[in-house]
Design a protein around this motif. Structure first.
Motif, mmCIF file in Angstrom:
data_model
loop_
_atom_site.group_PDB
_atom_site.id
_atom_site.type_symbol
_atom_site.label_atom_id
_atom_site.label_comp_id
_atom_site.label_asym_id
_atom_site.label_seq_id
_atom_site.Cartn_x
_atom_site.Cartn_y
_atom_site.Cartn_z
ATOM 1 N N UNK A 17 -3.449 0.121 -0.320
ATOM 2 C CA UNK A 17 -2.798 1.023 -1.276
ATOM 3 C C UNK A 17 -1.296 1.108 -1.028
ATOM 4 N N UNK A 18 -0.668 -0.053 -0.956
ATOM 5 C CA UNK A 18 0.773 -0.081 -0.705
ATOM 6 C C UNK A 18 1.389 -1.304 -1.373
ATOM 7 N N UNK A 19 2.689 -1.259 -1.571
ATOM 8 C CA UNK A 19 3.433 -2.386 -2.100
ATOM 9 C C UNK A 19 3.578 -3.458 -1.036
ATOM 10 N N UNK A 20 3.539 -4.719 -1.446
ATOM 11 C CA UNK A 20 3.729 -5.836 -0.528
ATOM 12 C C UNK A 20 4.600 -6.889 -1.207
ATOM 13 N N UNK A 21 5.160 -7.762 -0.387
ATOM 14 C CA UNK A 21 6.052 -8.793 -0.900
ATOM 15 C C UNK A 21 7.497 -8.334 -0.875
#
Length: 595
Positions: A563-567
């Motif tokens: 449940x988090x932003x990646x990249x």
């Protein structure tokens, strides 16, 4: 620290990432693709950061951008008092300047400032000197690089790290500034911190006032426009895909790439977003960069370039940086520059066509360049390539690449017809029809009722969502409907869209754990709206807006498990796609087309 815990500040030449606790953990200076001076984002504090810490434990930390600006205010609460930190990078300064203003608004706050500079991508310790008789100025030098620290509180050099310990009471204000210069230059004058902050705030307010975006999504669009402007090089017009490098597509994976460069594939998307919101000068600046970058022999067209148009972006790994959450290897440069991607011809010709429609007419020499691109494309369009997702396991006959080859010819024909450009129209019409028939015969799978990732493959690919958006087929064509349905059934994860499911040995294979790609999810919003599925489009758009961090920023992907932003972050393509999806939703249109 999660990626969404960061906010971006920038000056039109570079950008810094500031944590929720007011630590600057990433900055490449003086340009987006320069060496780092703060690289803690990919390691720890020993790799460089600028911390402002309270002695008393924090009770809470919150932040927001000043409305219509890229000036971030972070409020740090302790039981004893409240500290507000205002951070920005100065616009239109003779030299790059980073400003930090501190205000105590309640009680008493004991503060420590530590400026831990590390050049050479996080390992080179500078020579740190307090300059006697210069009001406590500190100079940090390493080879050609020189930083000058000024402040209303003097910093002392300790272990090559300028440090200041001080106490603030309610109503007290202090500021610090860090100026970037060359070590061979004379000392720059201390910045007028208050004036420069006021000038920078006013710049952003004036810039934001130019937006023509209206409707329920205007605020989200403006924040994305500001982000896009912050990623634009004001000197050259190039737009960085992201200010960061090697933030992984999945924590712990090796899918770590350097995005501090300019990809041609984003050209038409960006042009449409800028023109659709009234930023014609910025669109012209981007168009001019595009023309300069691709100038030369058509056979030597690259996938990406440096922001100044440079062609050499050799990829190398950095063994002394452990990577974000130990995601190694850390890479700088990008080997995709050596790839062949046929889709870029379509994106370039589409962008130049959109610029003509908007009145940003390129001159006859540019048209000659475009004719040369079509002549070369006619020779190579049947060849396999590496595709829009830059897979690294060999070229294939990617369907979307062929679609965009058709777009290149179609937009060149449109420019010739609508603007009286000389062209072999009959020859180009035959070429466009030849490419179209090839795609329809080989890129569409009758059994799956869907276009596939590549000829002869059964894999699906979210890039095929763009087939109606670019006008290759109308939105009501049953092959478009079948493709959308197949993607909904097979490439949706937690309500979001994957690029694909698995290319053996590549990110996206089942073992690698491909994560939803945010731009693809915005493309689905666009397509659903074109299909008349307005409620579904609106619901997905609102879901995507909810994935932004607390200051409205998006990365490349979303990890539905953690449940988090990646990249890499913030990601220009995600914000461009947000803008274009919002314009589509608010325009109340249901048609295909090039824009």
């Amino acid at each position: 620290m999660h990626i969404e815990d960061y906010a971006m500040i920038g000056d039109g030449q570079s950008a810094a990432l500031v944590s929720l606790h007011a630590s600057i953990d990433w900055l490449c200076w003086p340009s987006f693709d320069s060496d780092t001076c703060f690289a803690a984002l990919l390691g720890d504090k020993e790799n460089g950061c600028w911390t402002l810490a309270t002695e008393a434990p924090l009770v809470s930390a919150r932040r927001c951008y000043r409305p219509g600006t890229l000036v971030i205010e972070t409020t740090l609460e302790t039981l004893e008092g409240t500290l507000v930190v205002t951070d920005c990078m100065v616009r239109h300064s003779e030299r790059p300047v980073l400003l930090r203003h501190l205000a105590c608004t309640r009680g008493i706050v004991r503060v420590t400032s530590e400026v831990r500079v590390r050049f050479d991508y996080g390992r080179a310790i500078p020579w740190c000197r307090s300059r006697a008789g210069q009001d406590g100025r500190v100079n940090m030098i390493c080879g050609p690089q020189s930083l000058w620290l000024d402040g209303t509180v003097a910093s002392a050099c300790s272990d090559d790290t300028p440090r200041a310990d001080f106490t603030m009471s309610a109503g007290d204000r202090h500021h610090f500034s860090l100026t970037c210069a060359y070590s061979c230059e004379e000392a720059p004058p201390p910045p007028d911190a208050d004036r420069l902050l006021a000038d920078t705030v006013q710049f952003w307010i004036d810039w934001s006032a130019q937006s023509t975006a209206r409707g329920r999504h205007a605020d989200a669009v403006l924040r994305s426009l500001i982000t896009l402007e912050a990623l634009s090089d004001t000197r050259t017009g190039g737009i960085a895909a992201a200010p960061s490098s090697s933030l992984p597509e999945r924590p712990g994976s090796a899918s770590n790439w350097d995005y501090r460069f300019c990809w041609l594939r984003d050209a038409a998307f960006t042009m449409s977003a800028l023109l659709g919101c009234g930023y014609h000068a910025e669109a012209a600046r981007w168009r001019d960069w595009l023309v300069r970058a691709i100038a030369g022999h058509p056979a030597q067209l690259q996938v990406l370039y440096a922001l100044d148009g440079s062609r050499r972006l050799d990829e190398w790994t950095c063994p002394w940086l452990p990577g974000y959450r130990n995601s190694a290897p850390v890479r700088f440069g990008n080997a995709a520059v050596q790839q062949s991607q046929l889709d870029v011809y379509g994106e370039v010709l589409n962008a130049l066509y959109l610029s003509r429609r908007a009145g940003l007419t390129p001159d006859d020499d540019v048209w000659s360049l475009e004719v040369g691109l079509i002549d070369h494309l006619q020779k190579v369009w049947r060849q396999p390539d590496d595709g829009i997702w830059e897979v690294r396991d060999g070229p294939r006959q990617f369907t979307f690449s062929k679609v965009m080859a058709w777009v290149a010819v179609d937009r060149a024909l449109s420019s010739a017809k609508e603007f009286g450009k000389p062209a072999p129209v009959a020859q180009w019409l035959a070429l466009a029809d030849e490419i179209r028939q090839d795609v329809l015969a080989r890129g569409y799978d009758e059994r799956l009722k869907s276009f596939t990732q590549s000829y002869g493959s059964e894999r699906l690919d979210a890039s095929c969502l763009l087939i109606p958006v670019v006008g290759f087929l109308p939105i009501d064509d049953p092959r478009v409907a079948g493709t959308v349905a197949a993607i909904e059934a097979n490439l949706m994860c937690d309500g979001l869209v994957l690029r694909y499911r698995g290319i053996d040995g590549e990110p996206g294979s089942p073992s690698s754990g491909e994560r939803p790609f945010l731009a693809c999810s915005f493309w689905l919003v666009h397509v659903w709206k074109m299909q008349g599925r307005c409620a579904e489009a609106q619901a997905l758009f609102e879901r995507l807006l909810s994935l932004r961090n607390d200051v409205g920023l998006l990365s490349e992907k979303y990890d539905e498990e953690e449940k988090c932003l990646v990249g890499n972050f913030p990601q220009a393509l995600s914000h461009v796609s947000l803008i274009n999806a919002a314009l589509c939703l608010d325009a109340d249109i249901k048609r295909s087309g090039s824009d």
